[in-house]
Motif scaffolding. Structure first.
Motif, PDB file in Angstrom:
ATOM      1  N   LYS A   1       7.978  11.036   0.666  1.00  0.00           N
ATOM      2  CA  LYS A   1       6.936  11.705  -0.101  1.00  0.00           C
ATOM      3  C   LYS A   1       6.996  11.182  -1.533  1.00  0.00           C
ATOM      4  O   LYS A   1       8.001  10.607  -1.953  1.00  0.00           O
ATOM      5  N   LYS A   2       5.931  11.368  -2.279  1.00  0.00           N
ATOM      6  CA  LYS A   2       5.920  10.931  -3.677  1.00  0.00           C
ATOM      7  C   LYS A   2       6.841  11.827  -4.489  1.00  0.00           C
ATOM      8  O   LYS A   2       6.824  13.047  -4.343  1.00  0.00           O
TER       9      LYS A   2
ATOM     10  N   GLU B   1       1.974   5.052  -9.887  1.00  0.00           N
ATOM     11  CA  GLU B   1       1.792   3.808  -9.140  1.00  0.00           C
ATOM     12  C   GLU B   1       2.075   2.564  -9.962  1.00  0.00           C
ATOM     13  O   GLU B   1       2.568   1.586  -9.447  1.00  0.00           O
TER      14      GLU B   1
ATOM     15  N   ASP C   1       0.851  -1.185   0.000  1.00  0.00           N
ATOM     16  CA  ASP C   1       0.000   0.000   0.000  1.00  0.00           C
ATOM     17  C   ASP C   1       0.892   1.241   0.000  1.00  0.00           C
ATOM     18  O   ASP C   1       1.750   1.401   0.869  1.00  0.00           O
ATOM     19  N   ILE C   2       0.705   2.106  -0.965  1.00  0.00           N
ATOM     20  CA  ILE C   2       1.567   3.274  -1.148  1.00  0.00           C
ATOM     21  C   ILE C   2       1.558   4.173   0.088  1.00  0.00           C
ATOM     22  O   ILE C   2       2.603   4.611   0.551  1.00  0.00           O
ATOM     23  N   GLN C   3       0.393   4.449   0.653  1.00  0.00           N
ATOM     24  CA  GLN C   3       0.326   5.346   1.805  1.00  0.00           C
ATOM     25  C   GLN C   3       1.058   4.752   3.003  1.00  0.00           C
ATOM     26  O   GLN C   3       1.746   5.475   3.730  1.00  0.00           O
ATOM     27  N   ASN C   4       0.963   3.445   3.211  1.00  0.00           N
ATOM     28  CA  ASN C   4       1.697   2.801   4.297  1.00  0.00           C
ATOM     29  C   ASN C   4       3.199   2.932   4.097  1.00  0.00           C
ATOM     30  O   ASN C   4       3.938   3.162   5.052  1.00  0.00           O
TER      31      ASN C   4
ATOM     32  N   LEU D   1       4.785   5.318   2.439  1.00  0.00           N
ATOM     33  CA  LEU D   1       5.163   6.709   2.669  1.00  0.00           C
ATOM     34  C   LEU D   1       5.276   6.999   4.159  1.00  0.00           C
ATOM     35  O   LEU D   1       6.234   7.631   4.611  1.00  0.00           O
ATOM     36  N   THR D   2       4.307   6.521   4.931  1.00  0.00           N
ATOM     37  CA  THR D   2       4.307   6.743   6.378  1.00  0.00           C
ATOM     38  C   THR D   2       5.452   6.001   7.052  1.00  0.00           C
ATOM     39  O   THR D   2       6.178   6.576   7.875  1.00  0.00           O
TER      40      THR D   2
END
Length: 54
Positions: A20-21, A27, A9-12, A14-15
């Protein structure tokens, strides 16, 4: 590389990595195959950025 590799999962990501993107981030496909683009986190100007590389 195993043909069963999948990006998370991209957001996971990043966190988890405090990233940052990147400006050119796309994707792309869910499954990752040899010689095809895959998601990486790299340093750019001292910051972690999420990019795609082959």
């Amino acid at each position: 590389m195993c043909n069963r590799a999948q990006r998370g999962d991209i957001q996971n990501e990043l966190t988890l990595f405090g990233a940052k993107k990147g400006a050119r981030f796309n994707e792309g496909p869910l499954q990752i195959h040899p010689a095809q683009p895959g998601t990486v986190i790299r340093l750019q100007d001292g910051e972690r950025v999420l990019e795609q590389m082959t």
